[in-house]
Design an enzyme around this catalytic site. Structure first.
Site, PDB file in Angstrom:
ATOM      1  N   LYS A  15       0.834  -1.214   0.000  1.00 20.97           N
ATOM      2  CA  LYS A  15       0.000   0.000   0.000  1.00 20.97           C
ATOM      3  C   LYS A  15       0.863   1.257   0.000  1.00 20.97           C
ATOM      4  O   LYS A  15       0.346   2.360   0.096  1.00 20.97           O
ATOM      5  CB  LYS A  15      -0.891   0.007   1.243  1.00 20.97           C
ATOM      6  CG  LYS A  15      -1.835  -1.170   1.334  1.00 20.97           C
ATOM      7  CD  LYS A  15      -2.536  -1.162   2.694  1.00 20.97           C
ATOM      8  CE  LYS A  15      -3.282  -2.459   2.928  1.00 20.97           C
ATOM      9  NZ  LYS A  15      -3.683  -2.608   4.345  1.00 20.97           N
ATOM     10  N   ARG A  25      15.830  -8.299   5.451  1.00 26.26           N
ATOM     11  CA  ARG A  25      16.476  -8.366   4.125  1.00 26.26           C
ATOM     12  C   ARG A  25      15.696  -7.429   3.219  1.00 26.26           C
ATOM     13  O   ARG A  25      14.462  -7.433   3.213  1.00 26.26           O
ATOM     14  CB  ARG A  25      16.439  -9.781   3.553  1.00 26.26           C
ATOM     15  CG  ARG A  25      16.845  -9.793   2.066  1.00 26.26           C
ATOM     16  CD  ARG A  25      17.026 -11.157   1.512  1.00 26.26           C
ATOM     17  NE  ARG A  25      18.267 -11.744   1.992  1.00 26.26           N
ATOM     18  CZ  ARG A  25      18.775 -12.881   1.527  1.00 26.26           C
ATOM     19  NH1 ARG A  25      18.149 -13.538   0.575  1.00 26.26           N
ATOM     20  NH2 ARG A  25      19.904 -13.362   2.014  1.00 26.26           N
TER      21      ARG A  25
END
Lengths: 310, 150
Positions: A86, A107
Site C-alpha cells: 500500500k 532483508r
C-alpha cells in the site's frame, strides 16, 4: 566485549576479537543446531523476520536458530502481503516490528536499508542482506566454515570468483578475510570487478591481493575457492547479464588444477557456476557451509539477547 | 603599471585559493547565477606564489555555514574572505565537516537514502584532501561530490 542489544548491520562494526569470540561461541552451538542437545534460553523472546526479497537459507536458518534456542518467530517472506504493497515506507514497517518483537532480521533490495532500520528500532536489527551491500551473518558463517575446515583463517589463499560487483556476500567476506590476514585473489569478468572501496579497505590491512580474469591460473595454489552466482536481479538490463553469465564454471576438469585439500564454498543458490558432479568430491563444502548458518546465527541471537549456554 | 584582472569588490565574499579548474564547480554548488543578481567575477588559472589558483568574487553576499561546508567538500584549500566597504573583515580557511548531513545526494540509485523514507542523506568524511566521502547508509564512496551537492 559487549554484544547485548547490539545491531548487526555490517561486519565492519565488529573487531577481529569480537568476530573470533562469535565464532568460538558458534562452535559450542553446533550440537544444539543439530538437535543433539536442547536449550530454551530465549523462550521469552520473539524475533521478527522481515524479508522484502526472496531467501531460502538465510530466512530458514534464522528461524531454525531462534526455534532451537526456544524462541518464537513472526514475520513475512513476501512483502506483497504487507502494507508495503500500500506504499508504507520501510521506517514505519520497522517501527511496527519493533513494537511486536524483541529483535528484527531484515532483508531488503536497497543498500543501507538495515542501517536505516536500526535508526527506527529500539530492538536490535540484524542485516540479512541489503541489496548489493552487506550480508554480515553470511560473512560470519563463511568465516566459521573456513576456520572449522582449515583450523585457521589467516594465511589461507582465498580465491573469490564470479560476480564481485553485485554479490553482497563477497564484499563483507573480502573485508573480513583481509582483517584476518588471508591472501586474496579476485576473479571476475571485467564488468563485475570488486568495487574499489572494498579493494581499498582490503589493501589497508596490508594483505596480498590479486585481481585477474583467469580462474585456471588462480585456482592452482588456492586453499579456498569461494564461488558466487551472477546476480541477475541486480543487472540494469538483461543483455548485460547474458554477456557474462556462464563465464566461470567449476567442474571436474578445472579441479584437476587444484590442490587436493582445496575447499569450494558458495553462498547458494547456485545456478550454472558449479557443476553438480563437483558435489560428490571432497572439495564441495557448500552444503555444510549452509548448515553452519544455524549455529552461527544461534550464537549471534544468543549474544545480542544476553542469553548464555550453561 | 600593473593592471588588476579582477577589480576589488565593495561588499561580499571572495573565495580565494580554489584549486585550478574548480571555480565553475564552486559556482555550481552556490547555485550561481540562479541565486544572485549581483556581479560575480570568476578568474581561472591565476598565477600566485603558490602556483595557479581560481578565484570567485560574489558581490553583496556572505556565505552561510552550509555553503562554506559545500565549498570545503570540493575545494578544501580555499579561503573565504568576507568584504565590507572594501575591507577584509574576516578571513577563514575551510574544513570539510566530519559528517555531512542533508547536503549531498547519494549517487547510488539503489541506496535507501534515495527512497521515500523519513531520513536525510548522511555521509562520513573518509579522506580530507581531496575530500572522499562515504554514504552512511550504503557505504559507497561518491565519485563526484560537486555533482551530488543539493
Amino acid at each position: 566485549m559487549e554484544f547485548q542489544h547490539r545491531d548487526v548491520i555490517s561486519i565492519k562494526d565488529f573487531s577481529k576479537a569480537e568476530i573470533t569470540s562469535i565464532l568460538s561461541y558458534a562452535q559450542k552451538m553446533v550440537p544444539y543446531a543439530k538437535g543433539k542437545k536442547n536449550t530454551i534460553i530465549l523462550s521469552d523472546k520473539i524475533l521478527s523476520t522481515l524479508f522484502f526479497e526472496p531467501s531460502t537459507r538465510t530466512r530458514l536458518s534464522f528461524e531454525s536458530a531462534m526455534h532451537r534456542l526456544g524462541g518464537q518467530v513472526i514475520g513475512f517472506a513476501d512483502p506483497s502481503a504487507t502494507s508495503q504493497k500500500k506504499g508504507e515506507c520501510l521506517a514505519d514497517t520497522i517501527r511496527m516490528a519493533d513494537a511486536y518483537s524483541d529483535a528484527i532480521v531484515v532483508r531488503h533490495p536497497q543498500e543501507g536499508a538495515a542501517r536505516l532500520a536500526a535508526e527506527f528500532s529500539e530492538a536490535p536489527v540484524l542485516n540479512a542482506g541489503d541489496g548489493a551491500g552487506q550480508h554480515p551473518t553470511q560473512c560470519l558463517l563463511d568465516l566459521f566454515t573456513i576456520k572449522t575446515e582449515k583450523n585457521k583463517i589467516e594465511g589461507n589463499h582465498v580465491v573469490l570468483v564470479g560476480d564481485l560487483k553485485y554479490g553482497r556476500t563477497v564484499h563483507s567476506l573480502a573485508y573480513a578475510l583481509a582483517l584476518f590476514g588471508a591472501e586474496l585473489t579476485f576473479v571476475s569478468p571485467e564488468s563485475l570487478r570488486m568495487p574499489k572501496e572494498v579493494i581499498q579497505e582490503c589493501k589497508e590491512f596490508g594483505v596480498n591481493l590479486n585481481n585477474t580474469s583467469n580462474l585456471e591460473r588462480a585456482i592452482k595454489d588456492a586453499d579456498v575457492l569461494y564461488v558466487t552466482r551472477i546476480q541477475r536481479e541486480r543487472f540494469p538490463d538483461a543483455e548485460e547479464y547474458n554477456r557474462v553469465v556462464g563465464t566461470y564454471k567449476i567442474d571436474l576438469e578445472l579441479l584437476k588444477h587444484a590442490k587436493e585439500n582445496l575447499i569450494i564454498m558458495h553462498p547458494l543458490p547456485r545456478i550454472v557456476e558449479i557443476d553438480s558432479s563437483v558435489d560428490l568430491t571432497p572439495h564441495a563444502l557448500y552444503f555444510k557451509q549452509a548448515f553452519n548458518g544455524v549455529p552461527v546465527r544461534m550464537a549471534l541471537l544468543s549474544l545480542i539477547f544476553g542469553g548464555t549456554l550453561i | 603599471m600593473k593592471k588588476l584582472k579582477i577589480t576589488p569588490i565593495k561588499n561580499g565574499t571572495v573565495i580565494d585559493h580554489i584549486s585550478p579548474g574548480l571555480a565553475l564547480k564552486v559556482l555550481r554548488v552556490l547555485k550561481i547565477p540562479e541565486t544572485t543578481t549581483s556581479v560575480v567575477s570568476v578568474a581561472i588559472n591565476v598565477n600566485s606564489r603558490m602556483g595557479k589558483k581560481d578565484i570567485v568574487k560574489v558581490e553583496n553576499r556572505e556565505l552561510d555555514t552550509k555553503e562554506v561546508d559545500k565549498i570545503a567538500l570540493i575545494a578544501p584549500k580555499a579561503t573565504i574572505n568576507i568584504i565590507r566597504n572594501y575591507e577584509v573583515i574576516e578571513k577563514r580557511t575551510v574544513h570539510p565537516p566530519r559528517e555531512i548531513i542533508g547536503i549531498v545526494t547519494c549517487s547510488n540509485p539503489t541506496c535507501i537514502s534515495n527512497a521515500r523514507e523519513p531520513v536525510q542523506s548522511r555521509f562520513l568524511l573518509v579522506q580530507d584532501d581531496p575530500p572522499r566521502i562515504r554514504c552512511y547508509y550504503c557505504e559507497r564512496d561518491i565519485e563526484d561530490i560537486a555533482e551530488g551537492i543539493k
